[in-house]
Design a protein around this motif. Structure first.
Motif, mmCIF file in Angstrom:
data_model
loop_
_atom_site.group_PDB
_atom_site.id
_atom_site.type_symbol
_atom_site.label_atom_id
_atom_site.label_comp_id
_atom_site.label_asym_id
_atom_site.label_seq_id
_atom_site.Cartn_x
_atom_site.Cartn_y
_atom_site.Cartn_z
ATOM 1 N N ILE A 80 -0.338 3.030 -7.274
ATOM 2 C CA ILE A 80 0.657 2.869 -6.255
ATOM 3 C C ILE A 80 0.998 1.229 -6.214
ATOM 4 O O ILE A 80 0.224 0.425 -6.213
ATOM 5 C CB ILE A 80 0.137 3.075 -4.941
ATOM 6 C CG1 ILE A 80 0.004 4.799 -4.775
ATOM 7 C CG2 ILE A 80 1.289 2.678 -3.617
ATOM 8 C CD1 ILE A 80 -0.798 5.136 -3.341
ATOM 9 N N GLU A 81 2.291 1.104 -6.154
ATOM 10 C CA GLU A 81 2.638 -0.420 -6.085
ATOM 11 C C GLU A 81 2.150 -1.227 -4.795
ATOM 12 O O GLU A 81 1.712 -0.576 -3.787
ATOM 13 C CB GLU A 81 4.157 -0.370 -6.082
ATOM 14 C CG GLU A 81 4.825 -0.012 -4.615
ATOM 15 C CD GLU A 81 6.416 -0.133 -4.903
ATOM 16 O OE1 GLU A 81 6.916 0.184 -4.118
ATOM 17 O OE2 GLU A 81 6.941 -0.115 -6.031
ATOM 18 N N LEU A 82 2.172 -2.356 -5.041
ATOM 19 C CA LEU A 82 1.481 -3.348 -3.999
ATOM 20 C C LEU A 82 2.495 -3.178 -2.501
ATOM 21 O O LEU A 82 3.866 -3.073 -2.718
ATOM 22 C CB LEU A 82 1.215 -4.676 -4.078
ATOM 23 C CG LEU A 82 0.274 -5.082 -5.188
ATOM 24 C CD1 LEU A 82 0.360 -6.574 -5.405
ATOM 25 C CD2 LEU A 82 -0.948 -4.650 -4.314
ATOM 26 N N LYS A 83 2.026 -3.047 -1.508
ATOM 27 C CA LYS A 83 2.781 -2.751 -0.159
ATOM 28 C C LYS A 83 2.734 -4.074 0.606
ATOM 29 O O LYS A 83 1.932 -5.064 0.299
ATOM 30 C CB LYS A 83 2.105 -1.623 0.700
ATOM 31 C CG LYS A 83 2.145 -0.329 -0.027
ATOM 32 C CD LYS A 83 3.496 0.214 -0.242
ATOM 33 C CE LYS A 83 3.198 1.564 -0.832
ATOM 34 N NZ LYS A 83 4.539 2.112 -1.413
ATOM 35 N N GLN A 84 3.557 -4.415 1.364
ATOM 36 C CA GLN A 84 3.808 -5.413 2.421
ATOM 37 C C GLN A 84 2.441 -5.442 2.877
ATOM 38 O O GLN A 84 1.887 -7.217 3.078
ATOM 39 C CB GLN A 84 4.754 -5.671 3.250
ATOM 40 C CG GLN A 84 4.699 -6.873 4.234
ATOM 41 C CD GLN A 84 5.062 -8.001 2.968
ATOM 42 O OE1 GLN A 84 6.179 -7.947 2.280
ATOM 43 N NE2 GLN A 84 4.430 -9.234 3.340
ATOM 44 N N SER A 85 1.657 -4.646 3.329
ATOM 45 C CA SER A 85 0.306 -4.684 4.005
ATOM 46 C C SER A 85 -0.668 -5.463 3.139
ATOM 47 O O SER A 85 -1.605 -6.026 3.547
ATOM 48 C CB SER A 85 -0.360 -3.424 4.671
ATOM 49 O OG SER A 85 -0.041 -2.597 3.514
ATOM 50 N N ASP A 86 -0.657 -5.084 1.683
ATOM 51 C CA ASP A 86 -1.685 -5.833 1.004
ATOM 52 C C ASP A 86 -1.489 -7.079 0.817
ATOM 53 O O ASP A 86 -2.321 -7.897 0.666
ATOM 54 C CB ASP A 86 -1.461 -5.019 -0.664
ATOM 55 C CG ASP A 86 -1.939 -3.561 -0.474
ATOM 56 O OD1 ASP A 86 -2.736 -3.213 -0.020
ATOM 57 O OD2 ASP A 86 -0.984 -2.811 -1.073
ATOM 58 N N HIS A 87 -0.092 -7.629 0.565
ATOM 59 C CA HIS A 87 0.201 -9.028 0.801
ATOM 60 C C HIS A 87 -0.135 -9.544 1.852
ATOM 61 O O HIS A 87 -0.778 -10.536 1.973
ATOM 62 C CB HIS A 87 1.729 -9.283 0.563
ATOM 63 C CG HIS A 87 2.095 -9.021 -0.955
ATOM 64 N ND1 HIS A 87 1.917 -9.508 -2.018
ATOM 65 C CD2 HIS A 87 2.903 -7.728 -1.234
ATOM 66 C CE1 HIS A 87 2.481 -8.944 -3.186
ATOM 67 N NE2 HIS A 87 2.862 -8.003 -2.643
ATOM 68 N N ASN A 88 -0.145 -8.972 3.001
ATOM 69 C CA ASN A 88 -0.586 -9.476 4.541
ATOM 70 C C ASN A 88 -2.068 -9.786 4.368
ATOM 71 O O ASN A 88 -2.453 -10.646 4.922
ATOM 72 C CB ASN A 88 -0.110 -8.510 5.589
ATOM 73 C CG ASN A 88 1.308 -8.416 5.680
ATOM 74 O OD1 ASN A 88 2.145 -9.561 5.215
ATOM 75 N ND2 ASN A 88 2.015 -7.583 6.541
ATOM 76 N N ILE A 89 -2.882 -8.752 3.888
ATOM 77 C CA ILE A 89 -4.340 -8.816 3.956
ATOM 78 C C ILE A 89 -4.813 -10.170 2.904
ATOM 79 O O ILE A 89 -5.780 -10.914 3.370
ATOM 80 C CB ILE A 89 -5.099 -7.702 3.703
ATOM 81 C CG1 ILE A 89 -6.538 -7.736 3.947
ATOM 82 C CG2 ILE A 89 -4.795 -7.246 1.984
ATOM 83 C CD1 ILE A 89 -7.016 -7.842 5.606
#
Length: 220
Positions: A140-149
């Motif tokens: 799965i591509e990176l989500k905004q929540s991944d960038h946030n963490i």
């Protein structure tokens, strides 16, 4: 990119770490505490490694694979509802901290905000926390929540290591492309450990290597 050996480890030392990991994770592993609020936490006496990731990324499966126990960690039947930090004692040498999954779409903004505040306070105020293993689904591509963490971990000044899960479902070319994409993202984060571990709990890929990473971490 994509090498199997972590930085500054030769083949002989790595084989020693593999064996030490096998011995450590052959010891008893047990759940011993859960906390829904930070004021419920008990004083830490052992080094800790936390596992973070979006809901359904495979955290429970990875913890079970590392410890060789099928039901040590259990996935919630309602992803995103569990807000508890779960603590597992590994052979009286190391503690795993299973953090609640993030990025659940159905959660309200208030719930997401509360999660971030709780996690930031835990991460910043836990001196025994050696590293966060940040799990990302390789498919799965990176989500905004991944960038946030990742941003949160930067602010908390806690080193995080990327662990790709479910990697058996990608071809070698797809996996290499994924790793290269993640490496580019890691360059923008001060807290990122410059190495990616590739795993599959179902196929037992990368499990003994990740055990070796953990042994090296607590020995260092």
């Amino acid at each position: 990119m994509g090498e199997l050996l972590p930085p500054s480890v030769d083949d002989a030392e790595y084989q020693r770490l593999i064996e030490a990991g096998r011995v450590l994770f052959a010891q008893e592993a047990k759940f011993f505490f859960g906390a829904q609020r930070l004021n419920q936490l008990e004083p830490a006496t052992l080094p800790e490694v936390a596992f973070a990731g979006r809901s359904n990324v495979g955290k429970s499966s990875l913890i079970n694979a590392l410890t060789g126990r099928k039901m040590l960690a259990r996935a919630s039947s309602e992803p995103g509802r569990t807000k508890q930090l779960n603590f597992f004692n590994i052979g009286e040498k190391l503690v795993f901290v299973d953090m609640p999954g993030y990025g659940f779409a159905k959660a309200s903004k208030d719930v997401k905000s509360d999660w971030q505040k709780m996690m930031f306070a835990f991460l910043r105020g836990r001196p025994t926390l050696l590293r966060v293993m940040l799990l990302l689904d390789a498919r799965i591509e990176l989500k905004q929540s991944d960038h946030n963490i990742m941003d949160l971990l930067d602010r908390a000044a806690v080193t995080f290591q990327i662990v790709l899960t479910k990697a058996d479902q990608l071809s070698a070319a797809q996996l290499e492309k994924k790793k290269n994409e993640i490496f580019e993202v890691m360059k923008t984060h001060t807290a990122a450990y410059p190495f990616i571990r590739v795993t599959s709990s179902q196929k037992n890929i990368g499990i003994e290597d990740l055990r070796a990473d953990l042994v090296r971490l607590i020995q260092d």
